[in-house]
Design an enzyme around this catalytic site. Structure first.
Site, PDB file in Angstrom:
ATOM      1  N   ARG A 144      -5.199 -41.490 -52.065  1.00  0.00           N
ATOM      2  CA  ARG A 144      -6.230 -42.136 -51.145  1.00  0.00           C
ATOM      3  C   ARG A 144      -6.074 -41.908 -49.473  1.00  0.00           C
ATOM      4  O   ARG A 144      -6.105 -42.715 -48.902  1.00  0.00           O
ATOM      5  CB  ARG A 144      -6.470 -43.621 -51.571  1.00  0.00           C
ATOM      6  CG  ARG A 144      -6.854 -44.033 -52.880  1.00  0.00           C
ATOM      7  CD  ARG A 144      -8.442 -43.513 -52.793  1.00  0.00           C
ATOM      8  NE  ARG A 144      -8.894 -44.130 -54.095  1.00  0.00           N
ATOM      9  CZ  ARG A 144      -9.831 -43.247 -54.903  1.00  0.00           C
ATOM     10  NH1 ARG A 144     -10.013 -42.068 -54.763  1.00  0.00           N
ATOM     11  NH2 ARG A 144     -10.573 -44.026 -56.051  1.00  0.00           N
TER      12      ARG A 144
ATOM     13  N   ARG B  52     -10.459 -38.414 -63.595  1.00  0.00           N
ATOM     14  CA  ARG B  52     -11.179 -38.735 -62.158  1.00  0.00           C
ATOM     15  C   ARG B  52     -12.249 -39.818 -62.400  1.00  0.00           C
ATOM     16  O   ARG B  52     -12.830 -39.590 -63.004  1.00  0.00           O
ATOM     17  CB  ARG B  52     -11.438 -37.419 -61.354  1.00  0.00           C
ATOM     18  CG  ARG B  52     -10.474 -36.659 -60.980  1.00  0.00           C
ATOM     19  CD  ARG B  52     -11.307 -35.277 -60.774  1.00  0.00           C
ATOM     20  NE  ARG B  52     -12.160 -35.186 -59.641  1.00  0.00           N
ATOM     21  CZ  ARG B  52     -11.758 -35.234 -58.360  1.00  0.00           C
ATOM     22  NH1 ARG B  52     -10.485 -35.106 -57.796  1.00  0.00           N
ATOM     23  NH2 ARG B  52     -12.592 -35.275 -57.463  1.00  0.00           N
TER      24      ARG B  52
ATOM     25  N   PHE C 175     -22.161 -39.578 -47.660  1.00  0.00           N
ATOM     26  CA  PHE C 175     -20.688 -39.653 -47.872  1.00  0.00           C
ATOM     27  C   PHE C 175     -19.866 -39.336 -46.665  1.00  0.00           C
ATOM     28  O   PHE C 175     -20.341 -38.135 -46.012  1.00  0.00           O
ATOM     29  CB  PHE C 175     -20.326 -38.831 -49.174  1.00  0.00           C
ATOM     30  CG  PHE C 175     -18.972 -38.558 -49.458  1.00  0.00           C
ATOM     31  CD1 PHE C 175     -18.360 -39.559 -50.100  1.00  0.00           C
ATOM     32  CD2 PHE C 175     -18.312 -37.393 -48.618  1.00  0.00           C
ATOM     33  CE1 PHE C 175     -16.805 -39.410 -50.253  1.00  0.00           C
ATOM     34  CE2 PHE C 175     -17.073 -37.301 -48.848  1.00  0.00           C
ATOM     35  CZ  PHE C 175     -16.337 -38.248 -49.614  1.00  0.00           C
TER      36      PHE C 175
ATOM     37  N   ASP D 112      -2.411 -30.308 -52.217  1.00  0.00           N
ATOM     38  CA  ASP D 112      -3.471 -31.107 -52.575  1.00  0.00           C
ATOM     39  C   ASP D 112      -3.690 -30.978 -54.168  1.00  0.00           C
ATOM     40  O   ASP D 112      -3.066 -29.892 -54.866  1.00  0.00           O
ATOM     41  CB  ASP D 112      -4.929 -30.519 -51.891  1.00  0.00           C
ATOM     42  CG  ASP D 112      -6.098 -31.240 -52.511  1.00  0.00           C
ATOM     43  OD1 ASP D 112      -6.169 -32.224 -52.729  1.00  0.00           O
ATOM     44  OD2 ASP D 112      -7.103 -30.331 -52.793  1.00  0.00           O
TER      45      ASP D 112
ATOM     46  N   LYS E 254      -2.942 -36.806 -44.295  1.00  0.00           N
ATOM     47  CA  LYS E 254      -2.157 -35.593 -44.985  1.00  0.00           C
ATOM     48  C   LYS E 254      -1.428 -34.722 -43.693  1.00  0.00           C
ATOM     49  O   LYS E 254       0.009 -34.394 -44.054  1.00  0.00           O
ATOM     50  CB  LYS E 254      -2.999 -34.488 -45.408  1.00  0.00           C
ATOM     51  CG  LYS E 254      -3.816 -35.031 -46.787  1.00  0.00           C
ATOM     52  CD  LYS E 254      -4.802 -34.157 -47.358  1.00  0.00           C
ATOM     53  CE  LYS E 254      -5.385 -34.371 -48.475  1.00  0.00           C
ATOM     54  NZ  LYS E 254      -5.971 -33.460 -49.292  1.00  0.00           N
TER      55      LYS E 254
ATOM     56  N   THR F  53      -3.099 -36.290 -51.715  1.00  0.00           N
ATOM     57  CA  THR F  53      -4.699 -36.214 -52.435  1.00  0.00           C
ATOM     58  C   THR F  53      -5.381 -37.499 -51.880  1.00  0.00           C
ATOM     59  O   THR F  53      -4.972 -38.685 -51.670  1.00  0.00           O
ATOM     60  CB  THR F  53      -4.564 -36.270 -54.125  1.00  0.00           C
ATOM     61  OG1 THR F  53      -5.768 -36.019 -54.654  1.00  0.00           O
ATOM     62  CG2 THR F  53      -3.876 -37.496 -54.644  1.00  0.00           C
TER      63      THR F  53
END
Length: 1119
Positions: free
Chosen positions: A726, A553, A496, A364, A732, A633
């Protein structure tokens, strides 16, 4: 009705012995030796005394039984302690103190401050305002920050009135018991009204009540049905490649044993047929025993004699070695992080040697490679970029500004104070759209408790620029806008999650205007913009690309005005969806998608997340060790274009124009009985160095067809670096599984957050970093530490040493046992295949348990080919582990051949030396007992010398165990072969006087010397020629004459060309907390430092220096 008692123990006083023995005999080696013991009880085939099998079997079983029994006693003790805790339960209109085990579903219980939560409870009321309670969930997820729960308003009215609580008559309908700690779905029906229940209204067993005087709760799940106990299920056992290879080899050894026994049995049948009648006069046969039947009995007799070829102590020794090497990781001060008082921890003790075989690392980015401490650096508002490096901005005009906040562009302050509407709307959004909880201990001293560091940085930025988030209730947010106090009515929080990658709030201003504010990943926000924002979108995209070049970021901000009539209708549908028992999340997501359309773009933010100390040097070192690093990531890939299959194939053709169109796939079988089919995609060499950047959308496409999947993997493996942007947590894990499936390589996944757990569990080795995002990753990992830079020490030092030690142990263990057994095999041709043993029975019993046990354990726990400093200077030393060079099927065959040669020397040299030999006094020396003593002494000396040759790093422990074992052997034989032992136990010690009569002859000692030289000579000659003609990487390093220079401190620089994003550092669920009025509080954790040692040079961002293998110069220091 389910009670609340728990049981984590496996046995009781009656079931312990039978159940534990049943479990142990499920292991192949233990069952095999039990079968041998049964054979030894049959007089017709028993060629050894029963104790030769019983003693080692009982010892192994007893050691394992003692360990299992001790563990289960501790579990019983913990169960009793928990089940007998007291809690107040409302029974018949009064509170009574009851044991936890007697609490039942439907009971109403009272908890007080600092008490553990008894069961899974529906919170009814509390002593705090707004029916809030504060809980600590360290027992569940390892996090020590306080979380907030809130009861329904309708139940909060019950307060602590016993009469009202006793008359409470509601019906709870909820999901069945499950292990989802972050989810609860249910409804409460009270007075014909239905209320939605979710995870924020439930207290889970294992939590601790904090900062709350009292609360009442209704027991929903008890005992084994609680989510804590549901998570105590069996964890998937990870096994190393050496474990799987050992299982195959043990089965092969069984087959080899059967072949040897068959050969000897056939020899016995032939000998009985041709020669047996000549001995019938003084060795009469039993009635009905002919040559074929004799051969059948001999087969089983030799199964007993040659049983040492299958070592019973192998698995026990392996576990001891792994446990010892795990302690080295726990005790390593160079992997201790003093700032957070966090030592490294080996959470699993069965995977150490696999750390020395890693080929692919999946990491990560946020919090793993970076510090996860955010600073607001730049922003783009209405097409203009702010944040160019100038003098530090003075925020003294703002009394509520955070003094620690820094910004370097005066123009942004000027436009804010001038009243620019777009700029003020930008910071108003940052002050309103979040789930931050404020705490104001003194007037003007604000402290923000943020779910993610991104949110904390953004809200702090808005605070300094004049939009100060001051307080909140479940229905409102209060903001100080340029000195004026403004309260907004909070209508909804669209929370979220990892799919939405955005969050929104809907507020009503004091003027009655309804506005939706939204922030999220730029790719997601841009898809939902009003077409009128196209030009602004292009300019903002350019700014985003610019920020990506600085490694920042990014986050996009947008808003829309909402019609009041539409809002009323939408709120009704939202209530229906939030109280639905089935597909609640899907229905809410559909409503969120509907209202988050036609947004107007405000701009974007850029926060900096600095790399951790030592990350560039660590990646450089690991790359030199030929370890490929893939970054998986949730952040954006910046300026790189979206990669589809066609682009991947084109890139691969450019990288290797002469390569085949289809990948080279090797199909094979592996595992026990070769039942597992495997496909391996071969590595392809390329000219130059390449990197691949691919996003989550492209990964979805490649997962649809196998050929697309293979093409992606083929191209990615040609690259030095692969970055997957993304990607969701599931993706992952899928990337890790893809590499495991087609590369047959050992993988390691490292992360610090809950979104990395699936990746950590999917990889062969999972490493958790205890950072800013809680402890979920650590709790799911096999190894853990505080900083990414410690990974190179874990792999290049501990991993490589563990792999080297385990391989040496296995090669030597098989060597000494095969050599021991082969001598029996050769002796069979000289004793008429009668299944007579060549050694004394006590030597057979003690050979593996006493004489050779401790020296090989010392080798396996202390040996080092080079020290840790040289392991860092020469990363190429790591390569043999990746290629399985030290232990494989080929290495096993070589070990068997070496054992065969040694056994020939150890049998025939003593046989030839003692044949027709006489003593100094003229008496014959050649008798069975003297030959047995000579053969076993030669064997023990030869295997001890071999152990010494295999040892690179001598310690006092190695010396003591090696020489001590030889001394113990001679002490034992002089004791057991004495007159006294014979007189006391005549049948058990028949070798009376053999030791003193044989070992006083010079020719016996000369025979030992000659045998040892002949056993060792080929090994020494082969190793000399190999080092001279075909040196390995290890040989070159040990002979390298260059001393590495002392490290010097160099200022580290970092450059990035990727766009970053905040989306995946945030967690789901805090929107409901906001609307419910739950406030987060943080309890600082302070412990005394474990060690006083300062951090390692690597922590101070020093470059790592290493040398190529072929350099010359000064001789190296002795490692």
């Amino acid at each position: 009705m389910q009670d609340n008692a728990i049981k984590t123990s496996k046995y009781n006083i009656f079931t312990f012995l039978p159940l534990n023995l049943f479990e142990q005999f499920q292991r192949l080696a233990n069952a095999y030796f039990l079968f041998l013991l049964c054979l030894q009880l049959i007089p017709e085939i028993s060629s050894l005394s029963w104790f030769t099998t019983v003693v080692p079997l009982v010892l192994v079983l007893s050691m394992t039984m003692a360990k299992d029994g001790s563990d289960d006693i501790n579990r019983h003790r913990c169960d009793r302690q928990v089940n007998n805790r007291k809690v107040e339960v409302l029974i018949d209109g009064e509170l009574r103190s009851e044991k936890w085990m007697d609490v039942q579903v439907g009971d109403i219980i009272k908890l007080e401050n600092n008490q553990f939560v008894t069961a899974d409870l529906l919170l009814l009321s509390s002593s705090e305002p707004l029916n809030l309670v504060y809980i600590e969930t360290a027992e569940l997820d390892g996090e020590t920050n306080l979380k907030v729960k809130q009861a329904l308003t309708v139940t909060g009215e019950l307060e602590d009135c016993i009469e009202k609580l006793a008359n409470f008559n509601g019906e709870v309908r909820c999901e069945p018991p499950n292990n989802r700690l972050d989810k609860f779905t249910g409804t409460l029906t009270l007075k014909e009204e239905m209320y939605s229940l979710d995870n924020e209204k439930v207290l889970l067993r294992g939590c601790t009540l904090r900062n709350t005087q009292w609360c009442f709760g209704l027991v929903v799940f008890g005992g084994p049905d609680t989510k804590l106990m549901q998570n105590c299920g069996k964890t998937t056992l990870k096994r190393t490649s050496i474990d799987r290879l050992m299982n195959v080899l043990v089965l092969s050894i069984f087959g080899f044993l059967a072949v040897m026994c068959l050969i000897l049995a056939v020899g016995n049948g032939i000998w009985e047929y041709q020669e047996g009648s000549k001995f019938a006069a003084f060795l009469p046969k039993q009635e009905g025993v002919n040559a074929p039947f004799s051969a059948f009995l001999t087969f089983w007799s030799y199964v007993i004699i040659l049983n040492t070829v299958v070592p019973i102590s192998l698995y026990v020794s392996v576990e001891i070695i792994r446990l010892g090497n795990s302690f080295y990781i726990d005790w390593d001060r160079k992997m201790y992080y003093p700032k957070s008082d966090t030592p490294a921890e080996a959470r699993t003790t069965t995977l150490n040697e696999e750390l020395g075989q890693i080929k692919y690392i999946f990491s990560d980015k946020t919090g793993t490679l970076t510090q996860n401490i955010m600073t607001f650096n730049k922003c783009s508002i209405n097409g203009k970029s702010y944040g160019e490096k100038t003098e530090k901005v003075d925020f003294s005009w703002n009394n509520l500004a955070d003094p620690k906040f820094c910004f370097h562009d005066h123009s942004l302050v000027e436009v804010v104070r001038e009243g620019n509407p777009e700029v003020q709307a930008f910071f108003r959004l940052l002050a309103l759209c979040h789930t931050v909880m404020p705490e104001e201990k003194k007037e003007g001293e604000l402290y923000y408790q943020a779910q993610s560091p991104d949110e904390g940085a953004l809200v702090t930025a808005a605070r300094n620029f004049g939009f100060v988030f001051r307080s909140r209730t479940p229905e409102s947010i209060t903001v100080v806008e340029m000195g004026e106090l403004v309260t907004y009515e909070l209508l909804a929080v669209l929370d979220f999650n990892n799919v939405r990658k955005r969050m929104s709030v809907i507020v009503r201003s004091p003027e009655g205007k309804l506005t939706l504010y939204c922030k999220g990943a730029d790719t997601i926000i841009f898809e939902r913009l009003n077409p009128s924002c196209s030009k602004l979108k292009e300019v903002t995209t350019e700014h985003l690309n610019e920020y990506a070049g600085d490694g920042l970021r990014t986050l996009a901000l947008a808003y829309k005005d909402i019609d009041p009539k539409y809002m009323e209708e939408w709120k009704l549908r939202h209530h229906e969806a939030s109280t639905a028992m089935d597909e609640r999340e899907e229905k809410l997501d559909a409503l969120y998608e509907e209202i988050e359309k036609g947004l107007l773009l405000l701009g974007s933010t850029a926060v900096e997340d600095k790399l951790q100390d030592g990350v560039p040097q660590t990646i450089e070192q690991l790359s030199k060790a030929d370890i490929k690093i893939w970054v998986l990531t949730g952040d954006n890939k910046g300026t790189c274009k979206r990669i589809s299959l066609s682009l991947t194939r084109t890139a691969r053709r450019k990288m290797r124009p002469d390569g085949p169109e289809e990948p080279t796939v090797t199909k094979s079988r592996s595992g026990l009985f070769c039942l597992l089919k495997t496909e391996t995609v071969a590595d392809e060499p390329v000219d130059g160095e390449y990197a691949m950047v691919i996003n989550g959308h492209s990964l979805v496409r490649t997962r649809t067809l196998k050929d697309m999947e293979m093409e992606l993997l083929r191209t990615a493996c040609m690259c030095q670096t692969v970055i997957c942007c993304r990607v969701t947590p599931l993706q992952k894990a899928q990337v890790v599984e893809l590499v495991k499936k087609y590369k047959q390589a050992i993988t390691l996944a490292i992360g610090d957050g809950a979104n990395d757990v699936s990746m950590i569990k999917a990889a062969h080795i999972g490493v958790g970093i205890s950072g800013q995002e809680g402890m979920q990753a650590v709790l799911s990992s096999d190894f853990s530490f505080a900083q990414f830079r410690y990974l190179q020490r874990l792999l290049l030092v501990h991993g490589r040493w563990s792999y080297l030690r385990m391989c040496k142990f296995l090669r030597y263990f098989f060597y000494k046992n095969f050599t021991f057994t082969f001598v029996h095999f050769w002796y069979g041709f000289f004793c008429g295949f009668s299944a007579q043993t060549v050694y004394d029975e006590w030597f057979i019993t003690l050979y593996n348990l006493v004489y050779t046990a401790l020296p090989v354990l010392a080798l396996s726990l202390f040996d080092q080919d080079v020290n840790d400093r040289w392991s860092f200077q020469y990363p190429k030393l790591y390569a043999p582990g990746q290629l399985n060079q030290y232990f494989s099927k080929r290495a096993f065959v070589y070990t068997v051949l070496h054992s065969g040669y040694s056994s020939l020397v150890l049998f025939f040299i003593p046989w030839a030396a003692m044949y027709d030999t006489v003593r100094d006094d003229g008496k014959d020396i050649v008798d069975y007992q003297s030959f047995a003593l000579l053969a076993q002494t030669c064997l023990l000396i030869a295997v001890s010398i071999q152990l010494g040759l295999d040892t690179h790093y001598w310690t006092s422990v190695n010396q003591f165990f090696l020489w001590g074992s030889l001394c113990v052997y001679f002490a034992v034989i002089f004791t057991m072969y004495s007159n006294g032992m014979f007189l006391i136990f005549t049948s058990s010690f028949p070798f009376i006087g053999t030791a003193r009569n044989s070992l006083n002859q010079p020719n016996v000692w000369l025979t030992m010397l000659l045998t040892s030289i002949l056993c060792v000579l080929p090994v020494v000659a082969y190793r000399f020629l190999r080092i001279l003609l075909w040196p390995t990487v290890n040989d070159k390093v040990r002979q390298d004459k260059v001393l590495p220079p002392a490290p010097r401190r160099v200022q580290a620089r970092r450059a990035s060309t990727r766009r970053s994003g905040y989306a995946f550092s945030h967690a789901q669920g805090y929107g409901d907390l906001v609307t419910s009025g739950r406030f987060l509080r943080w309890t600082p954790k302070s412990r005394p430092a474990l060690f006083s040692q300062t951090d390692s040079p690597l922590a101070q961002t020093q470059h790592q220096f290493y040398r190529t293998i072929n350099e010359g110069g000064e001789p190296p220091l002795s490692p």
